[in-house]
Design an enzyme around this catalytic site. Structure first.
Site, PDB file in Angstrom:
ATOM      1  N   HIS A 146       0.828  -1.207   0.000  1.00 66.10           N
ATOM      2  CA  HIS A 146       0.000   0.000   0.000  1.00 66.10           C
ATOM      3  C   HIS A 146       0.867   1.263   0.000  1.00 66.10           C
ATOM      4  O   HIS A 146       0.364   2.363  -0.233  1.00 66.10           O
ATOM      5  CB  HIS A 146      -0.896  -0.011   1.244  1.00 66.10           C
ATOM      6  CG  HIS A 146      -2.128   0.816   1.138  1.00 66.10           C
ATOM      7  ND1 HIS A 146      -2.237   1.903   0.295  1.00 66.10           N
ATOM      8  CD2 HIS A 146      -3.336   0.734   1.774  1.00 66.10           C
ATOM      9  CE1 HIS A 146      -3.450   2.439   0.415  1.00 66.10           C
ATOM     10  NE2 HIS A 146      -4.120   1.746   1.300  1.00 66.10           N
ATOM     11  N   ASP A 363     -10.012 -10.923 -16.954  1.00 65.20           N
ATOM     12  CA  ASP A 363     -10.161 -12.153 -17.745  1.00 65.20           C
ATOM     13  C   ASP A 363      -8.820 -12.487 -18.392  1.00 65.20           C
ATOM     14  O   ASP A 363      -8.367 -11.807 -19.314  1.00 65.20           O
ATOM     15  CB  ASP A 363     -11.242 -11.952 -18.806  1.00 65.20           C
ATOM     16  CG  ASP A 363     -11.514 -13.212 -19.617  1.00 65.20           C
ATOM     17  OD1 ASP A 363     -10.774 -14.203 -19.472  1.00 65.20           O
ATOM     18  OD2 ASP A 363     -12.479 -13.200 -20.406  1.00 65.20           O
TER      19      ASP A 363
END
Length: 428
Positions: A146, A363
């Site tokens: 982060h 995908d």
């Protein structure tokens, strides 16, 4: 469930990072961001089980290498105020899972799900673990520091990596345009923030994370419940409901001796002037605080308006303050001092929403993921919201102290809105 790591390597950018790009400076928002990792796990039911694991792995590594030429800071090394973009590489693990995907999908226990995430990652900015099930299906666990990336950056990176893998046999082609904007330090120039402003969060003990699914119909009911003259968003309504049931179940009372600070992380990209593109890289987000200093009733009907007012202040003026390095606006120190919090017990609760981000668009050529899970953090009083696959419902990953979770998940009012956590229910 037995997950065995069978290979370990580092993936470097396919093209060496030019010398003039080898120092990636932290932005101001990076400087004051925590250094823990954002964990996500993508589960895939492969359309073509004839693909061998070696072919799949090879395609993933080739496409990852190509994408890292655009996201070169992810393959570098963290330093105090910059990334050394030395092409050290990304940790890439492969693992065998001795069970079928159907035995895992919908498992709401992050302690088990974390086996699908890479371990011992502190020397890497990005780490990936590809898990092969006995049935031929796949889970990809990934975590990113982060310190230089927020949720939007991470999700966009995974989506772009998937797009590159889905064409050209994993090597990608020119039809996939990957152009992240690495301008965070230009938007928010780094400052001399001092150690007191750097966020350091040691892991806590006895923290439990649970997943709770709210179907679209239940979210609609919550929006109606909290519609006191305004039309709540899904996140506003669910945030108010979760806080109300947490406060009620744990018997937290606000007053002269105790105050609560409810913090929402807000994506700044579209709130800046000019607005920034979705593929802007870095921590381009900021917190907003809703302060509760008195009893507002068990149902907390006025809380949505308080959220709306607080989040409404996250605008171009707020962003400009951040660009000028005004830490009080980012760290919420001004509000805390003004309310004399040092004389009262403070109960914090944090919300992070990944809703409406393109999580389910990743995908790799096998179809979109059938489920995406959160890996969990060892910190209390955090709620992470993610869309269910259809986008109408929300899956809330809630982190509480063990004794608080026992009370919270036994609350009858809370449970009346929660759906069963089977795979089928997650799709609503």
């Amino acid at each position: 469930m037995d997950v065995e790591v069978i290979s370990k390597e580092t993936i470097k950018p396919s093209t060496p990072t030019p010398k003039h790009l080898q120092i990636y400076k932290f932005s101001f928002t990076d400087q004051v961001s925590p250094s823990f990792y954002i964990p996500l796990i993508y589960f895939y039911n492969l359309n073509d089980h004839k693909l061998g694991n070696n072919i799949i792995s090879g395609d993933l590594k080739k496409s990852l290498s190509k994408v890292l030429t655009h996201y070169y800071p992810l393959a570098g090394c963290l330093n105090d105020d910059y990334v050394d973009c030395n092409d050290k590489g990304v940790l890439f693990l492969e693992a065998k899972v001795k069970c079928n995907l159907s035995q895992i999908i919908g498992e709401p226990n992050p302690r088990k799900l974390n086996k699908f995430l890479p371990d011992h990652v502190k020397n890497f900015i990005l780490a990936i673990q590809v898990n092969f099930f006995d049935c031929g299906n796949i889970a990809i666990g990934a975590c990113v520091s982060h310190k230089i990336a927020d949720g939007s950056t991470f999700i966009t990176f995974i989506k772009n990596w998937a797009a590159a893998a889905s064409v050209g046999g994993g090597g990608g082609d020119d039809s996939v345009k990957i152009c992240p904007e690495l301008l965070s330090a230009t938007l928010f120039p780094p400052r001399d923030v001092g150690e007191s402003c750097r966020v350091s969060l040691p892991a806590e003990k006895n923290i439990v994370c649970r997943s709770f699914v709210f179907r679209g119909s239940m979210i609609a009911a919550l929006k109606e419940k909290y519609a006191g003259g305004i039309h709540p968003t899904r996140v506003e309504a669910l945030s108010a409901f979760i806080w109300s049931r947490f406060a009620a179940s744990t018997e937290i009372k606000m007053g002269p001796e105790r105050v609560s600070v409810l913090v929402h992380a807000v994506n700044l990209r579209k709130r800046m002037d000019p607005p920034q593109p979705d593929d802007s890289f870095g921590n381009i987000s900021g917190p907003t605080a809703t302060i509760i200093s008195e009893d507002i009733g068990e149902e907390c009907y006025g809380l949505v308006k308080m959220f709306r007012d607080a989040i409404g202040k996250i605008n171009k003026d707020y962003a400009k303050k951040l660009q000028e390095g005004v830490f009080e606006h980012f760290g919420l120190l001004g509000s805390i001092n003004d309310d004399g919090f040092d004389r009262r017990e403070v109960v914090n609760f944090y919300y992070t929403s990944l809703c409406r981000f393109p999580l389910y668009e990743a995908d790799f050529g096998w179809g979109k993921p059938i489920w995406i899970a959160w890996g969990g953090w060892p910190y209390r009083n955090i709620a992470v919201f993610m869309d269910t696959k259809c986008g109408n419902g929300i899956e809330a990953w809630i982190h509480l102290k063990e004794e608080d979770m026992v009370k919270f998940e036994a609350d009858k009012e809370f449970l009346s809105y929660v759906s069963p956590t089977s795979c089928a229910q997650r799709m609503y």
